[in-house]
Write an enzyme that holds these catalytic residues in place. Structure first.
Site, PDB file in Angstrom:
ATOM      1  N   ASP A  20      74.513   3.020  95.013  1.00 39.24           N
ATOM      2  CA  ASP A  20      74.750   1.760  95.739  1.00 39.24           C
ATOM      3  C   ASP A  20      75.268   0.638  94.845  1.00 39.24           C
ATOM      4  OD1 ASP A  20      72.135   1.963  94.581  1.00 39.24           O
ATOM      5  OD2 ASP A  20      71.469   0.236  95.761  1.00 39.24           O
ATOM      6  N   GLU A  62      69.297   2.175  95.249  1.00 41.44           N
ATOM      7  CA  GLU A  62      68.353   1.872  94.154  1.00 41.44           C
ATOM      8  C   GLU A  62      67.996   0.392  94.186  1.00 41.44           C
ATOM      9  OE1 GLU A  62      66.426   0.559  90.980  1.00 41.44           O
ATOM     10  OE2 GLU A  62      68.514  -0.025  91.065  1.00 41.44           O
TER      11      GLU A  62
HETATM   12 NI    NI Z   1      71.065  -0.151  88.317  1.00 40.83          NI
END
Ligand code: NI
Length: 394
Positions: A84, A142
């Site tokens: 991401d 994340e």
């Molecule tokens: Ni990172």
């Protein structure tokens, strides 16, 4: 082993132009947490080209691929890359600048993905020279709670076949490309989000006798909360409580009804972590009540602290030194930033290490999460080789 090591090194140099192209493509089309549909499609296409089996749609956009060496059942290990991007408008003037407005790969997850694809290609091409099974985990979100790692684990990513140990790699601009950094034991902090709603009674600023001022209450709360780290925590346990958002939408002559505070609490001790939450709640609420108002406390439990397994990190360090030379493997200090890789470490031995991606000579210095963040792409050669080497020999 020397042959395998050399094949991996050569393989990484050979795959570098592709990795660079993959990284640039992902960099141009970044996607936010749990929306990594195009990135996942891109990864799936590359894996198909390599003849690697995979499963899609784990934790919405996640992918798990499997590469088998000799005697696949004898050892199963995993490598993880996150996919991401962040809600940042890129300021770099580069040909591969982000084409998605307001979204940028400012934490290097494009490089993590490209490096893992590179490692996949290397491992696949020399599969007859290593033993066991390597699971490649391409993980969503994340950057945003609850984090893709916890969801993927719940959906069985570490099972079937059962994974014995896992590595995660992260870009690190303070370290020059060609080097990596490691640390055994506690490495990164737990991270929880704190949301306070301070309730008073608004009114005319010139008539304080008729209002309960939540702005003043929030000032007292902010100061009172400072004692949690200075007076309640063990000084030998790193802790930080920071508030980055304070919202009071009154005016010079208007006291608002409510004030909002948002912050983060980070530490390295699971017991203290939840004790601290209770102190935050008690001090905020009681301070507000003492002044005639009230405070609603919402603490969103985030990632645990990252614990790098001692034995696995020691072994990984030896292997990194064999591959890159001892002078290219450095010790890392602890840091208070967080990582959802921590969730894997709660299940199985895990090692999260840093890949040097900075280069002062090329003026590549910007920190992660900044609008001018970039990497020295040569670092991908080190990154993919080390991932492949750890997976094959670690
Ligand atoms: Ni990172």
């Amino acid at each position: 082993m020397t042959t395998l090591k050399n094949r991996i090194k050569e393989g990484s140099r050979k795959v570098f132009p592709e990795m660079r192209a993959w990284r640039r493509h992902l960099h141009m089309y970044p996607e936010l947490a749990f929306q990594e549909f195009e990135s996942a499609r891109f990864i799936a296409e590359r894996l198909t080209e390599m003849g690697i089996n995979y499963r899609e749609g784990i934790a919405k956009t996640g992918i798990v691929a499997i590469i088998e060496g000799k005697d696949p059942a004898t050892r199963v290990v995993a490598l993880r890359a996150d996919m991401d991007a962040l809600p940042i408008e890129e300021k770099n003037e580069v040909p591969y600048r982000s084409q998605n407005k307001g979204v940028m790969h400012a934490c290097g997850h494009d490089a993590h993905t490209a490096s893992l694809l590179g490692a996949a290609k290397i491992l696949k091409e020399c599969a007859e020279e290593w033993t066991g099974t390597v699971k490649l985990i391409f993980q969503p979100s994340e950057e945003k709670l609850p984090g893709g790692a916890s969801v993927m684990i719940r959906e069985g990513v570490l099972k079937n076949p059962e994974v014995a140990r896992i590595w995660g790699q992260h870009v690190h601009p303070p370290l020059v490309a060609g080097k990596v950094g490691m640390r055994a034991g506690p490495y990164m902090a737990s991270a929880d989000e704190i949301y306070l709603t301070i309730k008073g009674k608004g009114g005319h600023a010139a008539l304080p006798q008729n209002v309960i001022d939540p702005v003043l209450i929030s000032a007292h709360i902010l100061l009172a909360l400072q004692q949690i780290v200075s007076r309640k925590s063990n000084p030998l346990t790193p802790s930080v409580l920071s508030f980055g958002k304070l919202m009071a939408e009154g005016a010079t002559n208007v006291i608002p009804d409510r004030v909002f505070l948002e912050g983060t609490f980070r530490t390295f001790d699971e017991e203290w972590r939840f004790e601290a939450h209770q102190w935050i709640e008690k001090i905020a609420r009681d301070t507000a009540r003492a002044m005639g108002g009230d405070c609603e406390v919402d603490i969103r439990v985030g990632y645990p602290y990252v614990h790098n397994d001692e034995a696995l990190t020691k072994k990984s360090r030896q292997l990194a030194e064999e591959l890159l030379g001892a002078e290219n493997v450095v010790d890392l200090p602890q840091r208070m930033t967080g990582e959802d890789f921590a969730f894997y470490g709660r299940e199985i031995p895990a090692c999260f290490y840093r890949l040097g991606t900075g280069n002062p000579e090329k003026n590549i210095l910007s920190p992660i999460h900044s609008a001018t963040f970039d990497i020295d792409e040569e670092a991908l050669i080190t990154g993919a080789a080390l991932e492949a080497w750890l997976a094959a020999a670690g």
